[in-house]
Design an enzyme around this catalytic site. Structure first.
Site, PDB file in Angstrom:
ATOM      1  N   GLU A 176      41.006  35.644  56.819  1.00  0.00           N
ATOM      2  CA  GLU A 176      40.708  34.644  55.778  1.00  0.00           C
ATOM      3  C   GLU A 176      41.792  33.576  55.663  1.00  0.00           C
ATOM      4  OE1 GLU A 176      41.439  37.852  55.250  1.00  0.00           O
ATOM      5  OE2 GLU A 176      42.542  38.196  53.399  1.00  0.00           O
ATOM      6  N   HIS A 226      44.246  39.753  58.369  1.00  0.00           N
ATOM      7  CA  HIS A 226      43.618  38.920  57.338  1.00  0.00           C
ATOM      8  C   HIS A 226      43.123  37.598  57.929  1.00  0.00           C
ATOM      9  CE1 HIS A 226      44.742  41.308  53.789  1.00  0.00           C
ATOM     10  NE2 HIS A 226      45.801  41.634  54.511  1.00  0.00           N
ATOM     11  N   CYS A 256      41.562  44.511  56.379  1.00  0.00           N
ATOM     12  CA  CYS A 256      42.783  45.270  56.076  1.00  0.00           C
ATOM     13  C   CYS A 256      42.457  46.612  55.417  1.00  0.00           C
ATOM     14  CB  CYS A 256      43.722  44.421  55.240  1.00  0.00           C
ATOM     15  SG  CYS A 256      45.433  44.927  55.472  1.00  0.00           S
TER      16      CYS A 256
HETATM   17  N1  GLN Z   1      47.354  49.265  51.351  1.00  0.00           N
HETATM   18  C1  GLN Z   1      47.074  49.116  52.732  1.00  0.00           C
HETATM   19  C2  GLN Z   1      48.358  49.084  53.557  1.00  0.00           C
HETATM   20  O1  GLN Z   1      49.413  48.832  53.015  1.00  0.00           O
HETATM   21  C3  GLN Z   1      46.270  47.859  52.991  1.00  0.00           C
HETATM   22  C4  GLN Z   1      46.979  46.592  52.659  1.00  0.00           C
HETATM   23  C5  GLN Z   1      46.086  45.390  52.562  1.00  0.00           C
HETATM   24  O2  GLN Z   1      44.868  45.504  52.436  1.00  0.00           O
HETATM   25  N2  GLN Z   1      46.653  44.192  52.556  1.00  0.00           N
HETATM   26  O3  GLN Z   1      48.327  49.310  54.736  1.00  0.00           O
END
Ligand code: GLN
Length: 534
Positions: free
Chosen positions: A510, A508, A382
C-alpha cells in the site's frame, strides 16, 4: 538556490494540511520544479512507530525504513518526491540530537536553550532535506495548530529562517478554517483573523492564506479576510470541500496559486501541465462505470486514518479498473462472535491489513477461512499474511492449535515466529524489519502474473516471519510460496492454488501505490473482485 515554503495550520486540526502541502507540491512539479516535502511533528516521541494507531493513525514507512507520519504518504502519492528519514522531524529527534551533543561536551561552557540550540537544530534539519534531495522547493509542514505550546520552537525556527536565507527564498502559507454557521446562514472570518493574529504575535506574517470552507467564499469575504489578515486579496485562496482529494491541485491551479508562489520566489517556469492528472486520475475517480464492495477486516476500523494508505491504494485500484470501491470497514473483534456469512454477504473481496497484538485475530482468521472456502478474492497484508498462514495450518493442514508466537509464545505449532536476531532485541523503537527488501518471484504463479517481474522491492514493518519448518507440509496441502527474500530465505508471498485470487504478502504494498499508477496487487485484487461480482 533552494526555496522554502512553510505551511502552518490554524483554528482546528484535521483541516487537511498534509493533503494541501502535497497538492501544492504536485502543482509546483507540474511547472517543472523539483520538490520535496517535510513534516515537523511537535510530539516528543522520536518517531510514531511506538504509538497506537488510535493515537496517531497509520505509521508510514519510507524506503530507507523510517517509521514516519502518514502525511509522508500523501507527499509520495501526489508527487515524485522520494521521502526518507530526513523528511520527518519530531521534537523527540531534535532534543535527542541536542542532548547527545551536550553530553558529548560539544557545547562545553554553555547553557543549552530552546533559542538558539533547539531552533538551530530544526533549521539545520530543514536545510539538510534540501541538500540531500537537491530539491528546488522544500515544502515544510508544521504539525499541530498555531497557538499550541508544543509547536512553538518549530514556528520560531520558521520565523528565523527568513532572516537566515532571505525574503524571496521563504514563503509562509497558513491553512485556516472559515466556518459556515447554519442558523445565521453566514460565513465567519473571525477564527481566521484570530489565528493569523496569533501567528503574527510569533513574528510570522503569512504571505498566502488557504481557507478551508464548505461554501464558496464571496469576493466580499475574501476582501474582509485580506484586510484583517494583511494578506493581498489574490493570495486568499479558497479550499472548498471536494469529492476526491486528487482534485485539489486542479482547484489551486484555477486560482493561480502556482503563479503567486513563483512570483514571490522570482521564478520563471514552464506552464503547468495537469492534463494527464485530470484525465487519468480525477475524471476517472469521479465518474466510474462499475461499483464493487470490499471488506477491510481490521481492528482499527473506527479510526479514519489508521489504514490510510490501504484505503488510498484501493481507491487507486478503483481508478484503474473504472470502478467505485465501496469499502465496508469491519471490526474483526465483532466478527468473532456471530455467524460470518451474514456480515460478509454481497462482499466481492476481503482484505486483512497489518496490525499488532492478539485482540481481533480470531475474527481475521475466520474472515480468511470464509474467503478461502468460498473462493472470494482475498488480499492479506503483513499481519494479514500471518493470519492466512495460521488459518491454513489449522484448517487445511490439521494443526489445530497453530498460532504465531506473538500471540501464543508456547504454541505447539509456531507457524509464525521470531528469527534469532529478533529474539535478542531489547529496545522496541525502530527495531523491526523495516524498509525496502528485495523479493524473488516464482515463475507461473499469481504473483508473477500480477507483477510481471522476477525481482521486486517492497517495504516492510514487522518482527515475525513465516516458520520455514512448515513449508513442505503447506506446499503438499496446496499453498504456494511465490515470493522469497533470497538472502535469508524468508517467505514474502503466499498464495493458493485452486482459488481465483488468494494472495498474502509479508510486506506493505500500500505504501507504493499511486493515483496514476495503482499497485499491481491492489489492481488485480479489484479486478478479481469485479469478476466475482459478474
Ligand atoms: N505483528 C506482526 C509482526 O510484527 C505484523 C506486523 C504488521 O502487520 N505490520 O510481525
Amino acid at each position: 538556490m533552494t526555496k522554502y515554503i512553510f505551511i502552518t495550520g490554524g483554528v482546528i486540526s484535521s483541516l487537511g494540511k498534509g493533503i494541501t502541502c502535497a497538492s501544492i507540491g504536485r502543482l509546483l512539479e507540474s511547472r517543472g520544479l523539483k520538490v520535496t516535502l517535510m513534516k515537523c511533528d511537535p510530539y516528543i516521541n522520536v518517531d510514531p512507530g511506538t504509538m497506537n494507531p488510535y493515537q496517531h493513525g497509520e505509521v508510514y514507512v519510507t524506503e530507507d525504513g523510517a517509521e514516519t507520519d502518514l502525511d509522508l504518504g500523501h507527499y509520495e502519492r501526489f508527487t515524485q518526491a522520494k521521502t526518507t528519514k530526513f523528511n520527518n522531524l519530531t521534537t523527540g529527534q531534535v532534543y535527542n540530537a541536542v542532548i547527545s551533543r551536550e553530553r558529548r561536551g560539544d557545547y562545553l561552557g554553555k547553557t543549552i536553550q530552546v533559542i538558539p540550540h533547539i531552533t538551530n537544530e530544526i533549521k539545520e534539519k530543514v536545510k539538510k532535506v534540501g541538500e540531500v534531495t537537491k530539491a528546488e522547493i522544500v515544502i515544510v509542514e508544521i504539525g499541530g495548530t498555531v497557538g499550541d505550546i508544543e509547536s512553538l520552537p518549530f514556528l520560531e525556527a520558521a520565523r528565523q529562517f527568513r532572516l537566515d536565507v532571505g525574503y524571496n527564498k521563504t514563503l509562509y502559507i497558513h491553512l485556516t478554517l472559515v466556518p459556515y454557521i447554519k442558523c445565521a446562514e453566514e460565513i465567519k472570518t473571525k477564527p481566521t483573523q484570530h489565528s493569523v493574529g496569533t501567528l503574527r504575535e510569533i513574528g510570522i506574517q503569512p504571505d498566502i492564506l488557504i481557507c478551508r470552507t464548505e461554501k464558496p467564499l464571496s469576493q466580499e469575504v475574501k476582501e474582509k479576510i485580506s484586510l484583517f489578515c494583511n494578506v493581498p486579496k489574490g493570495a486568499v485562496i479558497e479550499a472548498r470541500d471536494v469529492e476526491t482529494i486528487y482534485q485539489i491541485p486542479l482547484e489551486f491551479k484555477k486560482q493561480i496559486l502556482d503563479e503567486i508562489i513563483l512570483s514571490h520566489f522570482n521564478l520563471i517556469c514552464k506552464s503547468s501541465d495537469l492534463k494527464k492528472w485530470e484525465e487519468n486520475v480525477v475524471t476517472k475517480a469521479l465518474d466510474p462505470k462499475h461499483k464493487v464492495s470490499i471488506a477491510v477486516v481490521g481492528k482499527y476500523i473506527g479510526h479514519q486514518d489508521a489504514y490510510k494508505s490501504i484505503y488510498e491504494a484501493l481507491a487507486h485500484a478503483g481508478i484503474d479498473n473504472d470502478c467505485r470501491i465501496e469499502i465496508k470497514r469491519m471490526d474483526s473483534e465483532d466478527l468473532e462472535k456471530g455467524s460470518i456469512e451474514k456480515s460478509l454477504q454481497d462482499i466481492c473481496g476481503i482484505l486483512v491489513p497489518g496490525g499488532f497484538g492478539y485482540r481481533g485475530i480470531e475474527g481475521k482468521i475466520k474472515a480468511i477461512k470464509f474467503a478461502r472456502v468460498n473462493k472470494i478474492p482475498f488480499l492479506g497484508l503483513c499481519l494479514g499474511m500471518q493470519c492466512a498462514v495460521i488459518e491454513f495450518a489449522r484448517n487445511a493442514c490439521g494443526l489445530s492449535q497453530a498460532n504465531s508466537t506473538e500471540f501464543r509464545p508456547k504454541t505447539k505449532y509456531p507457524v509464525v515466529s521470531l528469527l534469532e536476531e529478533q529474539k535478542k532485541v531489547k529496545d522496541l523503537g525502530g527495531t523491526m524489519r523495516l524498509g525496502v527488501y528485495p523479493c524473488r518471484i516464482k515463475n507461473k504463479t499469481l504473483a508473477s502474473l500480477t507483477y510481471a517481474k522476477k525481482l521486486i522491492l517492497e517495504r516492510h514493518r514487522h518482527r515475525y516471519e513465516f516458520n520455514n519448518k512448515y513449508k513442505k507440509l503447506f506446499e503438499k496441502k496446496g499453498m504456494v510460496f511465490s515470493g522469497i527474500y533470497p538472502k535469508k530465505n524468508l517467505v514474502e508471498i503466499v498464495e493458493l492454488k485452486k482459488h481465483p485470487f488468494f494472495i498474502a504478502v509479508q510486506f506493505h504494498p500500500e505504501f507504493k501505490s499511486k493515483p496514476d499508477k495503482a499497485h499491481p496487487l491492489f489492481r488485480e485484487f479489484i479486478k478479481a473482485a469485479l469478476e466475482r461480482q459478474k
